[in-house]
Design a protein around this motif. Structure first.
Motif, PDB file in Angstrom:
ATOM      1  N   GLY A   1    -102.002  76.506  16.981  1.00 45.04           N
ATOM      2  CA  GLY A   1    -101.722  77.752  16.288  1.00 45.04           C
ATOM      3  C   GLY A   1    -101.352  77.596  14.841  1.00 45.04           C
ATOM      4  O   GLY A   1    -100.895  78.540  14.205  1.00 45.04           O
ATOM      5  N   GLY A   2    -101.538  76.373  14.307  1.00 41.78           N
ATOM      6  CA  GLY A   2    -101.284  76.124  12.896  1.00 41.78           C
ATOM      7  C   GLY A   2    -100.005  75.346  12.641  1.00 41.78           C
ATOM      8  O   GLY A   2    -100.007  74.344  11.916  1.00 41.78           O
ATOM      9  N   TYR A   3     -98.923  75.772  13.259  1.00 38.68           N
ATOM     10  CA  TYR A   3     -97.625  75.165  12.947  1.00 38.68           C
ATOM     11  C   TYR A   3     -97.423  73.824  13.638  1.00 38.68           C
ATOM     12  O   TYR A   3     -96.683  72.972  13.151  1.00 38.68           O
ATOM     13  CB  TYR A   3     -96.507  76.150  13.290  1.00 38.68           C
ATOM     14  N   GLY A   4     -98.106  73.611  14.761  1.00 38.32           N
ATOM     15  CA  GLY A   4     -98.047  72.300  15.387  1.00 38.32           C
ATOM     16  C   GLY A   4     -98.675  71.237  14.507  1.00 38.32           C
ATOM     17  O   GLY A   4     -98.247  70.083  14.499  1.00 38.32           O
ATOM     18  N   GLY A   5     -99.695  71.628  13.741  1.00 40.97           N
ATOM     19  CA  GLY A   5    -100.383  70.681  12.873  1.00 40.97           C
ATOM     20  C   GLY A   5     -99.567  70.222  11.682  1.00 40.97           C
ATOM     21  O   GLY A   5     -99.836  69.153  11.126  1.00 40.97           O
TER      22      GLY A   5
ATOM     23  N   ASP B   1    -114.759  77.296  12.523  1.00 36.90           N
ATOM     24  CA  ASP B   1    -113.366  77.574  12.861  1.00 36.90           C
ATOM     25  C   ASP B   1    -112.699  78.532  11.875  1.00 36.90           C
ATOM     26  O   ASP B   1    -111.479  78.558  11.775  1.00 36.90           O
ATOM     27  CB  ASP B   1    -112.551  76.271  12.963  1.00 36.90           C
ATOM     28  N   TYR B   2    -113.487  79.302  11.129  1.00 39.49           N
ATOM     29  CA  TYR B   2    -112.880  80.353  10.314  1.00 39.49           C
ATOM     30  C   TYR B   2    -112.215  81.361  11.246  1.00 39.49           C
ATOM     31  O   TYR B   2    -112.761  81.701  12.304  1.00 39.49           O
ATOM     32  CB  TYR B   2    -113.914  81.054   9.442  1.00 39.49           C
ATOM     33  N   LEU B   3    -111.047  81.847  10.842  1.00 38.37           N
ATOM     34  CA  LEU B   3    -110.208  82.673  11.698  1.00 38.37           C
ATOM     35  C   LEU B   3    -110.103  84.101  11.170  1.00 38.37           C
ATOM     36  O   LEU B   3    -110.339  84.362   9.988  1.00 38.37           O
ATOM     37  CB  LEU B   3    -108.799  82.066  11.796  1.00 38.37           C
ATOM     38  N   ALA B   4    -109.735  84.993  12.040  1.00 37.17           N
ATOM     39  CA  ALA B   4    -109.419  86.377  11.671  1.00 37.17           C
ATOM     40  C   ALA B   4    -108.104  86.754  12.334  1.00 37.17           C
ATOM     41  O   ALA B   4    -107.844  86.360  13.482  1.00 37.17           O
ATOM     42  CB  ALA B   4    -110.527  87.327  12.113  1.00 37.17           C
ATOM     43  N   PHE B   5    -107.274  87.512  11.627  1.00 39.61           N
ATOM     44  CA  PHE B   5    -106.009  87.988  12.177  1.00 39.61           C
ATOM     45  C   PHE B   5    -105.862  89.477  11.909  1.00 39.61           C
ATOM     46  O   PHE B   5    -106.233  89.966  10.832  1.00 39.61           O
ATOM     47  CB  PHE B   5    -104.819  87.237  11.561  1.00 39.61           C
TER      48      PHE B   5
ATOM     49  N   GLU C   1    -108.640  77.345   9.197  1.00 41.18           N
ATOM     50  CA  GLU C   1    -109.484  76.411   9.929  1.00 41.18           C
ATOM     51  C   GLU C   1    -108.903  75.002   9.832  1.00 41.18           C
ATOM     52  O   GLU C   1    -108.280  74.641   8.850  1.00 41.18           O
ATOM     53  CB  GLU C   1    -110.926  76.449   9.411  1.00 41.18           C
ATOM     54  N   GLY C   2    -109.144  74.205  10.872  1.00 37.99           N
ATOM     55  CA  GLY C   2    -108.508  72.894  10.951  1.00 37.99           C
ATOM     56  C   GLY C   2    -107.163  72.966  11.635  1.00 37.99           C
ATOM     57  O   GLY C   2    -106.530  71.934  11.886  1.00 37.99           O
ATOM     58  N   ARG C   3    -106.686  74.200  11.885  1.00 45.44           N
ATOM     59  CA  ARG C   3    -105.445  74.467  12.613  1.00 45.44           C
ATOM     60  C   ARG C   3    -104.220  73.884  11.922  1.00 45.44           C
ATOM     61  O   ARG C   3    -103.330  73.303  12.560  1.00 45.44           O
ATOM     62  CB  ARG C   3    -105.563  74.002  14.069  1.00 45.44           C
ATOM     63  N   ILE C   4    -104.212  74.048  10.600  1.00 46.77           N
ATOM     64  CA  ILE C   4    -103.017  73.833   9.803  1.00 46.77           C
ATOM     65  C   ILE C   4    -102.713  75.161   9.119  1.00 46.77           C
ATOM     66  O   ILE C   4    -103.424  76.146   9.310  1.00 46.77           O
ATOM     67  CB  ILE C   4    -103.210  72.709   8.769  1.00 46.77           C
ATOM     68  N   THR C   5    -101.670  75.215   8.323  1.00 49.49           N
ATOM     69  CA  THR C   5    -101.352  76.468   7.652  1.00 49.49           C
ATOM     70  C   THR C   5    -101.649  76.382   6.160  1.00 49.49           C
ATOM     71  O   THR C   5    -101.720  75.301   5.583  1.00 49.49           O
ATOM     72  CB  THR C   5     -99.879  76.866   7.847  1.00 49.49           C
ATOM     73  N   ARG C   6    -101.838  77.535   5.574  1.00 52.34           N
ATOM     74  CA  ARG C   6    -101.966  77.680   4.121  1.00 52.34           C
ATOM     75  C   ARG C   6    -100.929  78.703   3.676  1.00 52.34           C
ATOM     76  O   ARG C   6    -100.592  79.628   4.420  1.00 52.34           O
ATOM     77  CB  ARG C   6    -103.381  78.132   3.750  1.00 52.34           C
TER      78      ARG C   6
END
Length: 394
Positions: free
Chosen positions: A265-269, A320-324, A117-122
């Motif tokens: 998608g996370g990586y742009g952030g 903004d919790y995500l599922a993959f 969430e927040g559209r960054i990566t962990r």
């Protein structure tokens, strides 16, 4: 103590079905042992043509101690048997710019990265060689797709916090050997393993660390085994000692972006990318406008292999919790030796089976010995993947 089960959450089953609709199913190649294995050993086949498995290069055949060394399941390199025969730990690590630098992350044999969430990566570091570290961190909270990925490595899963509605049931089940700080949603915490380190100017959430000596005490308290399960299947197939999987007929790939430009998608952030360095055949990691550095030694992170694993993703709620979907099948790109190999990943046999990677001819992709970085690519943002300034098409 973890028991083997193969069920997954309903939402992931649904997402797997979505993924499957886009790809034809193919059977994964099976591996047969020529003779019974001793306890703790697993084998892959040594390539010498189609008669012995059809691998494109000679591969490491068996996990067997010689002169006190074994080939690591995580890197393929020879390590002390005490390290290579021990289950790894999977540690959740924040990747916000405000959390940098991270400590000890370069010691991970595998790093897994996905959007949150927040559209960054962990990040989640998979560590087998951690005895010389005092601590690892900072440590952050769990998401279920990371847990399912940790199970691919038979890892002991370590985190500080969790997205309760979507991961608590999984973590509290007997399917996961879980080391958690005391937080809401955790039935049996292991707080002995964690503590805070003073970091003036940092938010409190970026001051919690996993302490290695205390982790070992926590594992003992919980009664977890450090031995791999008898059913363990190695995730990667590595080139044999003295062999280079050069993939000379594949396209060159020197600068690779898991998500270039302005995207959610996370990586742009975090503006992440890798640059290949031909002299040492390593991919150097960049993010947040500079080199990705480990506070442990001040050196830039670098790996021998990079994987882009495309997964269907969904937004779960207003937070903004995500599922993959990390089970089933999808597209992938493996980067090794400066080359780009397109193909598919497959994970059909449950939570404890690993995703395997195959080229477009159905051959299992051979990894060069060394560390690996796996980027979960949110396939709905796959258009932002870029190699040498060109969008990637399949």
């Amino acid at each position: 103590m973890k028991k083997r089960k193969t069920g997954v959450l309903l939402i992931l089953i649904i997402m797997t079905a979505v993924i499957c609709s886009h790809f034809d199913q193919t059977d994964s190649p099976s591996v047969e042992s020529e003779e019974p294995k001793e306890e703790g050993e697993t084998e892959t086949e040594e390539e010498s043509g189609e008669e012995d498995g059809g691998y494109l290069y000679p591969v490491i055949k068996e996990h067997k101690a010689e002169d006190g060394k074994v080939h690591s399941y995580l890197t393929g390199a020879k390590v002390d048997a005490s390290i290579g025969n021990r289950r790894p730990i999977a540690v959740m690590i924040p990747n916000n710019s405000a959390a940098q630098p991270q400590y000890g992350i370069s010691k991970a044999g595998v790093i897994y990265e996905a959007c949150v969430e927040g559209r960054i990566t962990r990040l989640m570091g998979i560590f087998e060689d951690f005895d010389d570290l005092n601590y690892i961190g900072p440590v952050r909270s769990s998401r279920d797709y990371y847990v399912y990925t940790a199970l691919e490595y038979d890892a002991i899963y370590c985190h500080w916090g969790l997205a309760v509605p979507y991961v608590a049931e999984l973590l509290n089940s007997d399917r996961v050997d879980n080391i958690s700080q005391a937080n809401k949603g955790v039935d049996i915490p292991t707080p002995i393993a964690f503590d805070r380190i003073a970091r003036p100017g940092y938010a409190t959430e970026f001051t919690g660390y996993l302490f290695i000596d205390r982790l070992k005490k926590g594992v003992e308290q919980r009664g977890y085994s450090w031995n791999y399960e008898d059913t363990f299947i190695p995730k990667f197939t590595f080139a044999a000692d003295g062999t280079k999987a050069d993939y000379e007929d594949m396209p060159d790939a020197a600068e690779i972006y898991p998500g270039k430009g302005d995207n959610k998608g996370g990586y742009g952030g975090i503006r992440a990318y890798f640059k290949y360095n031909e002299p040492d055949r390593l991919y150097y990691r960049f993010q947040h406008g500079g080199k990705h550095i480990d506070e442990l030694d001040g050196r830039q992170l670098a790996v021998s292999n990079v994987v882009f694993q495309y997964c269907h993703g969904e937004v779960r709620d207003a937070h903004d919790y995500l599922a993959f979907g990390v089970h089933g099948e999808g597209k992938c790109i493996v980067f090794t030796n400066g080359k780009m190999i397109k193909g598919t990943w497959q994970r059909w046999d449950g939570d404890d089976s690993p995703a395997k990677y195959y080229d477009n001819n159905g051959n299992e992709i051979i990894f060069n010995q060394g560390k690996t970085w796996v980027c979960n690519i949110w396939q709905e943002y796959g258009e932002f993947v870029s190699v040498d300034a060109n969008p990637v098409e399949f």
